[in-house]
Design a protein around this motif. Structure first.
Motif, mmCIF file in Angstrom:
data_model
loop_
_atom_site.group_PDB
_atom_site.id
_atom_site.type_symbol
_atom_site.label_atom_id
_atom_site.label_comp_id
_atom_site.label_asym_id
_atom_site.label_seq_id
_atom_site.Cartn_x
_atom_site.Cartn_y
_atom_site.Cartn_z
ATOM 1 N N MET A 1 0.614 -1.680 0.118
ATOM 2 C CA MET A 1 0.022 -0.315 0.218
ATOM 3 C C MET A 1 0.519 1.448 -0.227
ATOM 4 N N VAL A 2 1.898 1.529 1.014
ATOM 5 C CA VAL A 2 2.874 2.270 0.780
ATOM 6 C C VAL A 2 3.831 2.509 0.003
ATOM 7 N N GLU A 3 3.818 1.491 -0.670
ATOM 8 C CA GLU A 3 4.652 1.467 -2.045
ATOM 9 C C GLU A 3 4.261 2.301 -3.075
ATOM 10 N N ASN A 4 3.495 1.648 -3.461
ATOM 11 C CA ASN A 4 2.185 2.028 -4.766
ATOM 12 C C ASN A 4 1.823 3.055 -4.140
ATOM 13 N N ALA A 5 1.203 4.269 -2.917
ATOM 14 C CA ALA A 5 0.854 5.108 -3.418
ATOM 15 C C ALA A 5 2.073 6.138 -3.166
ATOM 16 N N PHE A 6 3.350 5.892 -2.614
ATOM 17 C CA PHE A 6 4.324 6.802 -3.193
ATOM 18 C C PHE A 6 5.182 6.395 -4.772
ATOM 19 N N VAL A 7 4.564 4.927 -5.862
ATOM 20 C CA VAL A 7 4.847 5.959 -7.105
ATOM 21 C C VAL A 7 3.144 6.331 -6.589
ATOM 22 N N ASP A 8 2.754 6.161 -7.365
ATOM 23 C CA ASP A 8 1.720 7.158 -7.017
ATOM 24 C C ASP A 8 1.620 8.702 -7.081
ATOM 25 N N LEU A 9 2.446 9.012 -5.949
ATOM 26 C CA LEU A 9 2.845 9.873 -6.433
ATOM 27 C C LEU A 9 3.758 10.907 -7.181
ATOM 28 N N ALA A 10 4.728 9.729 -7.359
ATOM 29 C CA ALA A 10 6.144 10.094 -7.673
ATOM 30 C C ALA A 10 5.642 10.009 -9.883
ATOM 31 N N GLN A 11 4.955 9.600 -9.851
ATOM 32 C CA GLN A 11 4.335 9.849 -11.664
ATOM 33 C C GLN A 11 4.034 10.580 -11.486
ATOM 34 N N GLN A 12 3.347 11.445 -10.942
ATOM 35 C CA GLN A 12 2.529 12.336 -10.609
ATOM 36 C C GLN A 12 3.518 13.615 -11.249
ATOM 37 N N PRO A 13 3.241 14.830 -12.645
ATOM 38 C CA PRO A 13 3.658 15.747 -13.423
ATOM 39 C C PRO A 13 4.231 16.091 -12.359
ATOM 40 N N GLN A 14 5.766 16.371 -12.125
ATOM 41 C CA GLN A 14 6.706 17.806 -11.417
ATOM 42 C C GLN A 14 6.684 18.970 -11.882
ATOM 43 N N SER A 15 6.689 20.346 -11.662
ATOM 44 C CA SER A 15 7.086 21.265 -12.280
ATOM 45 C C SER A 15 8.345 21.275 -12.000
ATOM 46 N N GLU A 16 8.553 22.235 -12.654
ATOM 47 C CA GLU A 16 10.307 22.183 -12.505
ATOM 48 C C GLU A 16 10.922 23.446 -11.048
ATOM 49 N N GLU A 17 9.750 23.336 -11.403
ATOM 50 C CA GLU A 17 9.801 24.913 -9.999
ATOM 51 C C GLU A 17 10.099 23.309 -8.611
ATOM 52 N N THR A 18 8.779 22.022 -8.710
ATOM 53 C CA THR A 18 8.920 22.024 -7.563
ATOM 54 C C THR A 18 10.762 21.030 -7.732
ATOM 55 N N LYS A 19 11.520 20.402 -8.955
ATOM 56 C CA LYS A 19 12.481 20.131 -8.809
ATOM 57 C C LYS A 19 14.000 21.044 -8.537
#
Length: 201
Positions: free
Chosen positions: A97-115
């Motif tokens: 559950m926690v691994e898949n939740a983290f992957v779900d978050l990681a796969q969301q589009p990340q803005s250049e500012e977030t990086k």
């Protein structure tokens, strides 16, 4: 007459709150712009105040330090983690559950500012130290979210152990991703969880 005065009072409160939110957002935006353009250590609070068109005193009413400005840009992250857990199927094993939740978050589009903010924090010792408080909050909310999803007590030991382990993996994965930014972020998390399962087996 009293009804009119009450209506005016409510409108005044709404206007003050809107101005407060706008001022907070402007200070945060200008602060982050300067930190990313000039560097965190090289930028002063006075420069942020000037860029945001407020006095230093006003700025300090909203943010007690430069560090607070940076961390306010990530204030919603712990709740994002909890929401990602809530969206997972309740019958998943805790670790999945926690691994898949983290992957779900990681796969969301990340803005250049977030990086850029992640790189700024990682490369600034004073920010890295303060960032640990964020992870403590993430761990607490994560454990509570896991327990709620499973219908367990909020202080369930298994949920707390999984949450603590998962947050350690999150930190390791972030470090790995910043060292290899061209790789998909979820790659490192998947590898870390796989290594944990091998070690436990």
């Amino acid at each position: 007459m009293q009804e009119v005065q009450e209506k005016i009072s409510v409108n005044d409160q709404g206007l003050r709150e809107r101005k407060r939110v706008e001022t907070h957002a402007r200070i945060q935006a200008e602060g982050m712009r300067l930190f990313l353009d000039r560097g965190f250590e090289a930028t002063t609070l006075d420069e942020v105040a000037q860029a945001a068109d407020v006095s230093r005193r006003t700025l300090l009413n909203y943010f007690g330090s430069k560090e607070e400005i940076v961390f306010s840009a990530k204030a919603g992250f712990p709740q994002m983690v909890a929401d990602a857990i809530a969206a997972r199927p309740a019958d998943e094993p805790l670790l999945d559950m926690v691994e898949n939740a983290f992957v779900d978050l990681a796969q969301q589009p990340q803005s250049e500012e977030t990086k850029a903010v992640a790189i700024l924090i990682h490369g600034t010792p004073s920010l890295r130290a303060g960032d640990q408080a964020k992870y403590e909050q993430v761990e607490r909310l994560l454990a509570e979210a896991l327990a709620a999803r499973k219908g367990l007590a909020s202080d369930d030991i298994a949920c707390r152990v999984v949450a603590g382990t998962a947050v350690s993996i999150m930190k390791l994965s972030l470090d790995a991703w910043l060292a290899h930014p061209d790789a998909p972020p979820e790659t490192f998390g998947r590898a870390a969880f796989a290594a944990l399962r091998r070690a436990a087996g």
